[in-house]
Scaffold this motif. Sequence first.
Motif, PDB file in Angstrom:
ATOM      1  N   THR A   1      -3.272   3.553  -2.845  1.00 20.79           N
ATOM      2  CA  THR A   1      -3.392   3.046  -1.474  1.00 20.79           C
ATOM      3  C   THR A   1      -4.075   1.687  -1.418  1.00 20.79           C
ATOM      4  O   THR A   1      -3.835   0.926  -0.495  1.00 20.79           O
ATOM      5  CB  THR A   1      -4.204   4.016  -0.594  1.00 20.79           C
ATOM      6  OG1 THR A   1      -5.513   4.154  -1.138  1.00 20.79           O
ATOM      7  CG2 THR A   1      -3.534   5.362  -0.491  1.00 20.79           C
ATOM      8  N   MET A  46       0.849  -1.175   0.000  1.00 24.40           N
ATOM      9  CA  MET A  46       0.000   0.000   0.000  1.00 24.40           C
ATOM     10  C   MET A  46       0.900   1.245   0.000  1.00 24.40           C
ATOM     11  O   MET A  46       1.631   1.479   0.938  1.00 24.40           O
ATOM     12  CB  MET A  46      -0.897  -0.030   1.235  1.00 24.40           C
ATOM     13  CG  MET A  46      -1.863   1.094   1.298  1.00 24.40           C
ATOM     14  SD  MET A  46      -3.322   0.684   2.240  1.00 24.40           S
ATOM     15  CE  MET A  46      -3.046   1.547   3.751  1.00 24.40           C
ATOM     16  N   PHE A  68       1.270   5.565  -1.050  1.00 22.41           N
ATOM     17  CA  PHE A  68       0.503   6.802  -1.088  1.00 22.41           C
ATOM     18  C   PHE A  68       1.032   7.761  -2.145  1.00 22.41           C
ATOM     19  O   PHE A  68       0.807   8.963  -2.047  1.00 22.41           O
ATOM     20  CB  PHE A  68       0.538   7.475   0.298  1.00 22.41           C
ATOM     21  CG  PHE A  68      -0.223   6.713   1.335  1.00 22.41           C
ATOM     22  CD1 PHE A  68      -1.546   7.002   1.598  1.00 22.41           C
ATOM     23  CD2 PHE A  68       0.385   5.691   2.050  1.00 22.41           C
ATOM     24  CE1 PHE A  68      -2.254   6.305   2.556  1.00 22.41           C
ATOM     25  CE2 PHE A  68      -0.320   4.983   3.007  1.00 22.41           C
ATOM     26  CZ  PHE A  68      -1.639   5.286   3.264  1.00 22.41           C
TER      27      PHE A  68
END
Length: 119
Positions: free
Chosen positions: A67, A1, A3
Amino acid sequence: MTFVYLGCLLLSLAAMVLLDARFRLVFWRDARRATIVLAVGLAFFLAWDAAGILLGVFARGESPLMTGVELAPELPLEEVFFLLFLCYLTLVAVFGARAVMDARRRQTGDPQHAKERAR
């Protein structure tokens, strides 16, 4: 994940806020009206996305830069920030162009501008 994509969107939004603040184009001109217009635009495009998702036209693409958070099936978190940026960019572009045209009219002494200012 990761960003990365969300970070790029937030950075772009921050730049738009700085541009808006510097030239008093949207929120620094009339915050209440800007909030309403931005909320309506965001709601419209989210409804558009929802319709596209339900019809099977839109699908969430996989990317290692996102994400992975979904607000609804096929609706990633980043989509909301992208649509917010898109609506805000449009407002800044429209009012920025208007400010540039008004400044040019003042510089050239356009009589039409004098009439509009007198109203």
